[in-house]
Design a protein around this motif. Structure first.
Motif, PDB file in Angstrom:
ATOM      1  N   SER A  30       0.807  -1.219   0.000  1.00  0.00           N
ATOM      2  CA  SER A  30       0.000   0.000   0.000  1.00  0.00           C
ATOM      3  C   SER A  30       0.837   1.264   0.000  1.00  0.00           C
ATOM      4  O   SER A  30       1.161   1.825   1.021  1.00  0.00           O
ATOM      5  CB  SER A  30      -0.986  -0.005   1.175  1.00  0.00           C
ATOM      6  OG  SER A  30      -0.392   0.387   2.368  1.00  0.00           O
TER       7      SER A  30
ATOM      8  N   SER B  45       0.532  -7.892   8.616  1.00  0.00           N
ATOM      9  CA  SER B  45       0.273  -6.846   9.605  1.00  0.00           C
ATOM     10  C   SER B  45       1.199  -6.999  10.812  1.00  0.00           C
ATOM     11  O   SER B  45       1.661  -6.013  11.377  1.00  0.00           O
ATOM     12  CB  SER B  45      -1.198  -6.819  10.020  1.00  0.00           C
ATOM     13  OG  SER B  45      -1.467  -7.880  10.896  1.00  0.00           O
ATOM     14  N   THR B 300       1.026   6.119  11.748  1.00  0.00           N
ATOM     15  CA  THR B 300       0.762   6.625  10.405  1.00  0.00           C
ATOM     16  C   THR B 300       1.066   8.112  10.305  1.00  0.00           C
ATOM     17  O   THR B 300       0.955   8.837  11.299  1.00  0.00           O
ATOM     18  CB  THR B 300      -0.705   6.385   9.996  1.00  0.00           C
ATOM     19  OG1 THR B 300      -0.910   6.903   8.683  1.00  0.00           O
ATOM     20  CG2 THR B 300      -1.675   7.054  10.952  1.00  0.00           C
ATOM     21  N   SER B 306      -9.224   8.752  11.842  1.00  0.00           N
ATOM     22  CA  SER B 306      -8.874   7.689  12.785  1.00  0.00           C
ATOM     23  C   SER B 306      -7.572   8.007  13.507  1.00  0.00           C
ATOM     24  O   SER B 306      -7.414   7.668  14.685  1.00  0.00           O
ATOM     25  CB  SER B 306      -8.799   6.338  12.065  1.00  0.00           C
ATOM     26  OG  SER B 306      -7.969   6.427  10.937  1.00  0.00           O
ATOM     27  N   ASP B 335      -3.925   0.209  19.898  1.00  0.00           N
ATOM     28  CA  ASP B 335      -5.034   0.623  19.043  1.00  0.00           C
ATOM     29  C   ASP B 335      -4.583   0.878  17.609  1.00  0.00           C
ATOM     30  O   ASP B 335      -5.364   0.724  16.674  1.00  0.00           O
ATOM     31  CB  ASP B 335      -5.678   1.914  19.581  1.00  0.00           C
ATOM     32  CG  ASP B 335      -6.513   1.653  20.819  1.00  0.00           C
ATOM     33  OD1 ASP B 335      -6.353   0.564  21.402  1.00  0.00           O
ATOM     34  OD2 ASP B 335      -7.300   2.537  21.195  1.00  0.00           O
ATOM     35  N   THR B 338      -2.420  -3.114  16.385  1.00  0.00           N
ATOM     36  CA  THR B 338      -2.935  -4.471  16.593  1.00  0.00           C
ATOM     37  C   THR B 338      -4.466  -4.450  16.517  1.00  0.00           C
ATOM     38  O   THR B 338      -5.069  -3.416  16.300  1.00  0.00           O
ATOM     39  CB  THR B 338      -2.514  -5.045  17.961  1.00  0.00           C
ATOM     40  OG1 THR B 338      -3.266  -4.382  18.978  1.00  0.00           O
ATOM     41  CG2 THR B 338      -1.040  -4.853  18.223  1.00  0.00           C
ATOM     42  N   GLY B 339      -5.052  -5.610  16.737  1.00  0.00           N
ATOM     43  CA  GLY B 339      -6.505  -5.693  16.734  1.00  0.00           C
ATOM     44  C   GLY B 339      -7.056  -5.881  15.340  1.00  0.00           C
ATOM     45  O   GLY B 339      -6.312  -6.077  14.372  1.00  0.00           O
ATOM     46  N   ALA B 340      -8.368  -5.781  15.259  1.00  0.00           N
ATOM     47  CA  ALA B 340      -9.043  -6.107  14.009  1.00  0.00           C
ATOM     48  C   ALA B 340      -8.791  -5.046  12.948  1.00  0.00           C
ATOM     49  O   ALA B 340      -8.695  -5.362  11.766  1.00  0.00           O
ATOM     50  CB  ALA B 340     -10.542  -6.267  14.267  1.00  0.00           C
ATOM     51  N   ARG B 341      -8.703  -3.774  13.374  1.00  0.00           N
ATOM     52  CA  ARG B 341      -8.584  -2.719  12.367  1.00  0.00           C
ATOM     53  C   ARG B 341      -7.432  -1.782  12.673  1.00  0.00           C
ATOM     54  O   ARG B 341      -7.635  -0.646  13.115  1.00  0.00           O
ATOM     55  CB  ARG B 341      -9.901  -1.948  12.284  1.00  0.00           C
ATOM     56  CG  ARG B 341     -11.035  -2.822  11.757  1.00  0.00           C
ATOM     57  CD  ARG B 341     -12.360  -2.106  11.842  1.00  0.00           C
ATOM     58  NE  ARG B 341     -12.378  -0.889  11.031  1.00  0.00           N
ATOM     59  CZ  ARG B 341     -13.336   0.021  11.118  1.00  0.00           C
ATOM     60  NH1 ARG B 341     -14.303  -0.116  11.991  1.00  0.00           N
ATOM     61  NH2 ARG B 341     -13.311   1.065  10.332  1.00  0.00           N
ATOM     62  N   PRO B 342      -6.201  -2.265  12.470  1.00  0.00           N
ATOM     63  CA  PRO B 342      -5.063  -1.375  12.689  1.00  0.00           C
ATOM     64  C   PRO B 342      -5.107  -0.215  11.691  1.00  0.00           C
ATOM     65  O   PRO B 342      -5.601  -0.381  10.578  1.00  0.00           O
ATOM     66  CB  PRO B 342      -3.841  -2.276  12.451  1.00  0.00           C
ATOM     67  CG  PRO B 342      -4.343  -3.402  11.621  1.00  0.00           C
ATOM     68  CD  PRO B 342      -5.801  -3.578  11.969  1.00  0.00           C
ATOM     69  N   ILE B 343      -4.609   0.955  12.091  1.00  0.00           N
ATOM     70  CA  ILE B 343      -4.642   2.088  11.165  1.00  0.00           C
ATOM     71  C   ILE B 343      -3.241   2.409  10.648  1.00  0.00           C
ATOM     72  O   ILE B 343      -2.970   3.515  10.223  1.00  0.00           O
ATOM     73  CB  ILE B 343      -5.300   3.323  11.798  1.00  0.00           C
ATOM     74  CG1 ILE B 343      -4.574   3.717  13.088  1.00  0.00           C
ATOM     75  CG2 ILE B 343      -6.764   3.070  12.067  1.00  0.00           C
ATOM     76  CD1 ILE B 343      -5.107   5.014  13.670  1.00  0.00           C
ATOM     77  N   TRP B 344      -2.402   1.415  10.691  1.00  0.00           N
ATOM     78  CA  TRP B 344      -1.043   1.509  10.173  1.00  0.00           C
ATOM     79  C   TRP B 344      -1.008   2.186   8.794  1.00  0.00           C
ATOM     80  O   TRP B 344      -1.846   1.908   7.934  1.00  0.00           O
ATOM     81  CB  TRP B 344      -0.485   0.088  10.040  1.00  0.00           C
ATOM     82  CG  TRP B 344       0.906  -0.018   9.518  1.00  0.00           C
ATOM     83  CD1 TRP B 344       2.041  -0.091  10.259  1.00  0.00           C
ATOM     84  CD2 TRP B 344       1.315  -0.104   8.147  1.00  0.00           C
ATOM     85  NE1 TRP B 344       3.131  -0.216   9.441  1.00  0.00           N
ATOM     86  CE2 TRP B 344       2.720  -0.220   8.140  1.00  0.00           C
ATOM     87  CE3 TRP B 344       0.643  -0.087   6.926  1.00  0.00           C
ATOM     88  CZ2 TRP B 344       3.463  -0.314   6.968  1.00  0.00           C
ATOM     89  CZ3 TRP B 344       1.383  -0.173   5.760  1.00  0.00           C
ATOM     90  CH2 TRP B 344       2.773  -0.289   5.791  1.00  0.00           C
TER      91      TRP B 344
END
Lengths: 427, 493
Positions: A30, B45, B300, B306, B335, B338-344
């Motif tokens: 990405s 991830s 990020t 986010s 936050d 990790t987890g279901a929706r990382p914002i990396w």
């Protein structure tokens, strides 16, 4: 599996693998989309103008001690230890006095090497010059000035890059715009690729020629995508090719004398001269000169700042002599983010102020003249906590340079929100 | 190993035997894993997260994340005292500058002190098992930037590095700020030793507000800067005896009342500025600035909704934990990564990442010395030398510049041309190389990029790789490595 071909072929294959496969591979990672892609009006086609050299004095240079208002008595009362003696102050040693320019202002003695350029009309001063921002923060002031803005809300690109983006000169050279240093300065950032390099002489790929050649082919393949870094990689490769055709080690200044100092600044100017004379498509060079944040032990005719000024003036005078035959297509601009307080502090230095100055050098500047209206240094004439007022917005100067010397009339895009008014700095 | 053996070995390490001493025992002692140890593959991830939180994930770290998950790994790293790290200490033993005080170092050659300081930082990044601590040391070194190239900074900074940055990197922000304000290196760097009652010098006061705490949009005025500078008059550094120690000199201190930032500061000497420091450490604008910087550094660079929300949660965490850096960082990392929706979001490696992660991932034996420092310099990030107090930018765009220095580092390292640094690629590739180029290429791609090359691309390469192996089996791994290190994919993390 066959085990016969040459190693070279491996790299050729590596390089030639179809772009879509690379794209697929990198897409997973990405790629970022932060590269500013601003919608500009289509660039106007135009004839290339001067080579522009922008020297940024980082740290807020003390304009009052560069071009000294020796006709101003309050300058001397405010700076008991830091003032540069009047040109006619016979109590001071001759070498410590200001070098008179036109009766009221004089050059710091360390800037005396610029006197010939001044006398030939190739050097101009714009005094009490600066930006409207009065945050006195180096970082905010530099950010605004390099983006050519009055507030941080405007375009994220630099003013020099917007100049390049709005004028299509048909120049596809990878050396069209260069920042000397490890990274391109903010003023050069934007949609038009620019190059940052430390030294042309050191610009070659490591390893034996055979290995370097092989890797160069390999890199050409690796950087054949359409992402941000691929573009930069290809530019780097193009510069390598261009530089291979120069002979930086063998360059000799025109005057026949190695007048450039061995400093980074001297070396950068020497390379600018080489590129100008090699006609490899240089349009803009940006050079930083740091160390001007003289809160402490600034010195007067000698000392810390005098050393910086000697580097600055020595480099510019060497460039002036070296490019004597090309001055009609050269414009040098020296600028800084703001000036320093009129009153010296107790650390034999000066704190952050407001107005400073700009220098212009080239064959078509209105030289031999101190431009701008002088606001004075007395109570009531000062700005904020005791600073030189700004009577000329730096964008006045740059906008006129862009219009007259670089053939770019798009001032509204280079300096959005600014309407140029006064002019007369260049022809 | 008996005590005698141990001491002999310690002596050889201390004598700087460094690169030559590659015996298994040395490796064991110095924390360097066997180069032949295999590296398990991670989900993209997890690899991304781990690459951001370490200077390149070693096999042991990959295995651990596979076993306990990234979140649990982060928890462990947030308490570095619980992680054994003797190995790196052995490597640092020859570097006396890291232990001596300013008084002793002032009689050294400046270049020796600076090189040891730089070596220490790089060796820790490459070999320490407390990787997140080292990441935070880097973060605070940038935040409270000091260059060794100004004044006495070269002999003062090692103490600042030890007692300010490293001591508090995962501790309490108020204590970190307090330590930095009392740090002779900082006071000298920002001219506060010259801040006197007759004429205050604003430099430190301004940068304290603009860079260390509130931020330029933090709502203070020029008047606040001047009032705060008056509070800091007399904060200076001892000379002669006890050179380089902090000192408050009442004779230089402005005795009047002051009103910085809406505070009423009564005359009470050194305590005045300390009151303002406490105020600044707890100020919401400070918390927001730190949270944003941490999100930018670890998660990020996009400042979208986010990311903003994450920073706000981090601000809340800092307040709830009474200023705990680890408390704030925990929220940012768990936050954000990790987890279901990382914002990396992707970041371009800064030069220090390029160098340290190549050394770490390829398990180099290195002294962290001049050759590597010169490479960092060429890329634009020589450690401890950023001249201005804003520190080296955390901005991918800033570092997206001429790639030649990165390419030349890749070539020099892979071909073992950097003095003081050695790769053992045959050992690294172990039984895979060179007879099986396919496995070698996949393996190196997995190691350096987190994933092997795309199948089709790999097949194209393999044909040539296999063929090339017949020509020069020994040279092939180094060229493949150079190519991968110079590739666009390696420049990101």
């Amino acid at each position: 599996m066959r085990f016969a071909a040459e190693r070279r072929e491996f790299f050729q294959v590596l390089c030639q693998c179809p772009q879509h496969m690379q794209a697929a591979h990198y897409a997973r990672r990405s790629w970022p989309a932060w590269m500013p892609r601003l919608a500009f009006a289509p660039a106007r086609r135009g004839v290339r103008g001067d080579v522009l050299v922008v020297v940024f004095l980082r740290g807020a240079a003390d304009g009052l001690n560069m071009v000294v208002p020796h006709g101003e008595p309050t300058y001397y009362t405010n700076r008991p230890t830091l003032a540069i003696p009047r040109p006619d102050d016979h109590k001071a040693p001759g070498t410590s006095r200001a070098v008179d320019l036109e009766g009221f202002f004089g050059l710091h003695p360390a800037m005396a090497p610029l006197l010939p350029a001044w006398q030939e009309g190739h050097l101009a001063v714009v005094h009490a010059c600066g930006a409207p921002d009065d945050s006195r923060s180096h970082f905010k002031a530099m950010e605004l000035m390099e983006r050519g803005l009055a507030d941080l809300g405007g375009p994220a690109t630099g003013w020099i890059n917007r100049h390049l983006a709005t004028l299509d000169t048909g120049n596809t050279s990878p050396l069209r715009a260069i920042g000397f240093g490890e990274a391109a300065p903010r003023s050069l950032r934007g949609v038009i690729p620019v190059s940052a390099l430390r030294s042309i002489a050191e610009f070659h790929l490591g390893g034996e020629p055979e290995i370097a050649g092989m890797l160069k082919g390999c890199l050409a393949g690796l950087y054949s995508g359409d992402d941000l870094l691929a573009g930069i990689g290809r530019e780097t490769l193009r510069i390598l090719e261009t530089v291979e055709q120069l002979d930086p080690q063998g360059y000799r200044p025109e005057s026949g004398q190695p007048a450039y100092a061995a400093s980074d600044f001297g070396a950068a100017l020497r390379q600018v001269a080489m590129l100008v004379r090699a006609e490899v498509g240089l349009e803009v060079a940006a050079i930083d000169l740091g160390g001007w944040d003289t809160h402490f032990a600034q010195g007067a005719s000698d000392g810390l700042m005098a050393g910086l000024l000697a580097d600055l003036a020595g480099g510019l005078s060497a460039l002036h002599a070296d490019l004597a035959g090309s001055l009609s297509r050269l414009t040098v601009v020296v600028m800084t983010e703001f000036g320093r307080r009129v009153q010296e502090n107790a650390s034999l230095g000066t704190d952050h102020g407001h107005g400073s100055l700009m220098l212009l050098m080239g064959g078509n500047v209105e030289g031999g003249k101190v431009h701008g209206s002088w606001p004075g240094l007395s109570q009531g004439q000062l700005f904020g906590p005791g600073d030189l007022a700004v009577t000329t917005d730096y964008r006045e100067v740059l906008a006129e340079v862009c219009r007259k010397r670089l053939n770019n009339p798009a001032a509204d895009q280079i300096f959005p929100g600014f309407t140029p008014g006064r002019a007369g700095f260049v022809r | 190993m008996d005590r005698r053996q141990f001491l002999r070995l310690a002596g050889s390490v201390a004598a700087g035997a460094g690169v030559a001493a590659c015996s298994p025992l040395y490796r064991q002692l110095s924390g360097l894993p066997d180069p032949a140890q295999a590296w398990p593959s991670l989900s993209l991830s997890d690899f991304r997260g781990l690459s951001r939180l370490t200077y390149g994930p070693l096999p042991a770290e990959r295995t651990q994340v596979l076993q306990i998950g990234l979140a649990a790994w982060i928890e462990e790293q947030l308490s570095p005292a619980g992680i054994q790290d003797e190995g790196v200490e052995w490597r640092l033993r020859p570097l006396d500058a890291l232990r001596l005080g300013a008084g002793s170092l002032s009689s050294w050659e400046a270049e020796d002190v600076i090189l040891q300081l730089q070596q220490g930082a790089l060796l820790r990044q490459v070999y320490s098992r407390r990787q997140l601590l080292e990441r935070m040391v880097e973060f605070w070194t940038d935040h409270f930037n000091i260059t060794v190239r100004k004044g006495d900074g070269w002999f003062l900074k090692p103490t600042d590095d030890r007692q300010v940055i490293r001591a508090h990197a995962l501790g309490d922000f108020g204590e970190l700020l307090w330590a930095s304000a009392h740090s002779p290196a900082m006071l000298v760097y920002l001219d506060n030793q010259a801040n006197l009652k007759e004429a205050p010098n604003e430099n430190y006061a301004r940068e304290l507000l603009e860079l260390h705490t509130l931020g330029v949009e933090g709502g203070y005025t020029q008047q606040d800067v001047m009032e705060l500078a008056r509070c800091f008059t007399g904060w200076t550094v001892k000379r002669h005896f006890w050179a380089g120690q902090f000192r408050f000199d009442d004779d230089l201190h402005d005795p009047g009342g002051k009103h910085p930032l809406g505070l009423q500061i009564r005359p009470e000497g050194q305590r005045e500025a300390e009151r303002v420091l406490q105020h600044l450490a707890q100020h919401p604008a400070t918390a927001l600035r730190l949270a944003r910087k941490l999100v930018r550094r670890f998660v990020t660079e996009q400042e979208d909704q986010s990311a903003v929300a994450l920073a706000e949660r981090a601000v809340h965490a800092l307040r709830k934990t009474n200023g705990s850096i680890a408390g704030m960082l925990r929220v940012v990392l768990l936050d954000g990564l990790t987890g279901a929706r990382p914002i990396w979001g992707p970041k371009l490696k800064r030069p220090v990442d390029v160098v340290a992660s190549a050394l770490r991932l390829l398990r180099a034996e290195t002294d962290g010395g001049e050759a590597l420092q010169q490479a960092l310099q060429a890329m634009g990030q020589p450690p401890f030398q950023w001249p201005t107090p804003d520190g080296p930018p955390d901005d991918s765009q800033f570092w997206s510049t001429n790639l030649l220095p990165r390419w030349n580092f890749a070539i020099g390292l892979a071909r073992n041309e950097m003095k003081g640094t050695r790769l053992d690629l045959p050992a690294l590739l172990g039984p895979l190389a060179p007879p099986d180029p396919q496995a070698a290429l996949d393996s190196l791609g997995e190691l350096l990029l987190g994933a092997p090359l795309e199948l089709a691309q790999r097949d194209l390469l393999l044909a040539a790789l296999g063929e090339g192996a017949g020509q020069d089996p020994a040279g092939l791994p180094s060229l493949v490595t150079a190519g991968l290190l110079a590739s666009p994919a390696y420049q990101w993390h």
